[in-house]
Design a protein around this motif. Structure first.
Motif, PDB file in Angstrom:
ATOM      1  N   HIS A  75       0.818  -1.204   0.000  1.00  0.00           N
ATOM      2  CA  HIS A  75       0.000   0.000   0.000  1.00  0.00           C
ATOM      3  C   HIS A  75       0.859   1.265   0.000  1.00  0.00           C
ATOM      4  O   HIS A  75       0.530   2.251  -0.657  1.00  0.00           O
ATOM      5  CB  HIS A  75      -0.917  -0.009   1.230  1.00  0.00           C
ATOM      6  CG  HIS A  75      -1.865   1.149   1.287  1.00  0.00           C
ATOM      7  ND1 HIS A  75      -2.850   1.367   0.351  1.00  0.00           N
ATOM      8  CD2 HIS A  75      -1.972   2.178   2.176  1.00  0.00           C
ATOM      9  CE1 HIS A  75      -3.527   2.453   0.647  1.00  0.00           C
ATOM     10  NE2 HIS A  75      -3.015   2.966   1.749  1.00  0.00           N
ATOM     11  N   THR A 117      -2.869   6.320   3.847  1.00  0.00           N
ATOM     12  CA  THR A 117      -4.072   6.649   3.081  1.00  0.00           C
ATOM     13  C   THR A 117      -4.442   8.117   3.235  1.00  0.00           C
ATOM     14  O   THR A 117      -4.784   8.797   2.259  1.00  0.00           O
ATOM     15  CB  THR A 117      -5.242   5.766   3.530  1.00  0.00           C
ATOM     16  OG1 THR A 117      -4.873   4.379   3.391  1.00  0.00           O
ATOM     17  CG2 THR A 117      -6.477   6.031   2.684  1.00  0.00           C
ATOM     18  N   ARG A 128      -2.236  10.778   1.364  1.00  0.00           N
ATOM     19  CA  ARG A 128      -2.410  10.880  -0.087  1.00  0.00           C
ATOM     20  C   ARG A 128      -3.483  11.898  -0.469  1.00  0.00           C
ATOM     21  O   ARG A 128      -3.652  12.185  -1.648  1.00  0.00           O
ATOM     22  CB  ARG A 128      -2.764   9.508  -0.667  1.00  0.00           C
ATOM     23  CG  ARG A 128      -1.570   8.561  -0.715  1.00  0.00           C
ATOM     24  CD  ARG A 128      -1.914   7.209  -1.228  1.00  0.00           C
ATOM     25  NE  ARG A 128      -0.728   6.363  -1.290  1.00  0.00           N
ATOM     26  CZ  ARG A 128      -0.742   5.053  -1.429  1.00  0.00           C
ATOM     27  NH1 ARG A 128      -1.911   4.425  -1.530  1.00  0.00           N
ATOM     28  NH2 ARG A 128       0.380   4.358  -1.477  1.00  0.00           N
TER      29      ARG A 128
END
Length: 289
Positions: A214, A265, A268
């Motif tokens: 990820h 996450t 971003r």
């Protein structure tokens, strides 16, 4: 003409590059001195594990929570402590993005020159040296150094390994004294023994594997992808060793990677990055920037 262009470009930037190289050589020399001092004072290496163990014990005593919750809560404090470094990494990344067009242009010139079949060995070495100075000049002009680029990933990895090592020593040597043999959760009450169900170690391995995937999801560089494959392969090979670790370690390991995935996450999103850098969630850069 390509080589002459690179030479002229680097000649204009020779002063900051030389200054940067001098700083690098000085830092390298000081690092060697530091390594020699550490070898002579090997006992000093025990300070960090002792500090981590004392901090975890103080957290347990002050909050009055079970040991499994103490290990998990320590992850939150560690991540909060690394937030200034995260902000610093974002600022460095923004500076690096400004240097990318120049670095790509130099790379195109270098690749065209180095692929020439008539180029001698000395000319190839000279071209490589000029290309390296050009890249260094681009970084210096934009206020970026190689150490700043890898500062947060290296610090994050170092802190994680230090905590795992320290907690492992704490659970094995002091677990019975502090009552960790009864401080577990659900099917894993004894934190000093390994998890015979293998649920905790396999969950940790899966989260670590996914965190690497990820985190480097949008990376297209061959070198970065190679590093990712090597780390993931090493992780899979280490499953027997990981499965033998005391169960208490995974109550730090699992939350650490869950928070890390959530953090990646969030970072971003432009709003989050702008908020950490400037304190505002606006997408448009401020005049000060």
């Amino acid at each position: 003409r390509i080589v002459m262009f690179l030479r002229r470009s680097c000649a204009v930037l020779s002063i900051p590059v030389i200054h940067h190289e001098c700083n690098f050589l000085l830092s390298k020399k000081l690092s060697h001195i530091g390594i020699n001092i550490q070898k002579r004072n090997f006992d000093a290496l025990t300070i960090l594990p002792s500090f981590i163990q004392s901090s975890v014990q103080s957290l347990h005593d002050s909050l009055g929570i079970p040991w499994w919750a103490t290990f998990s809560a320590s992850t939150i404090f560690v991540r909060l402590g690394l937030l200034p470094l995260v902000r610093y990494q974002l600022i460095t990344s923004n500076k690096l993005m400004k240097a990318v067009p120049e670095m790509r242009f130099l790379w195109q010139l270098f690749r065209q020159r180095i692929q020439s079949p008539t180029l001698s060995v000395n000319e190839r070495i000279n071209t490589l040296f000029v290309f390296q100075r050009g890249l260094s000049a681009c970084l210096v002009l934009n206020g970026v150094s190689a150490i700043e680029i890898v500062a947060y990933p290296m610090a994050n990895m170092f802190v994680f390994i230090a905590f795992v090592y320290s907690l492992k020593d704490m659970v094995i040597t002091k677990g019975d004294i502090f009552g960790m043999d009864e401080g577990g959760l659900l099917f894993c009450k004894d934190l000093t023994c390994r998890d015979d169900t293998f649920i905790l170690p396999m969950t940790s391995v899966c989260l670590s594997y996914f965190a690497l995937e990820h985190g480097l999801l949008k990376s297209q560089g061959k070198t970065v992808l190679l590093i990712k494959d090597v780390l993931q392969s090493t992780l899979l090979i280490s499953i027997p060793f990981i499965a033998s670790l005391p169960a208490g370690i995974f109550f730090y390991w699992i939350p650490s990677h869950i928070i890390g995935i959530i953090q990646t996450t969030l970072l971003r999103k432009k709003e989050v990055r702008n908020f950490l850098i400037t304190g505002s969630s606006s997408n448009s850069p401020s005049k000060k920037e």
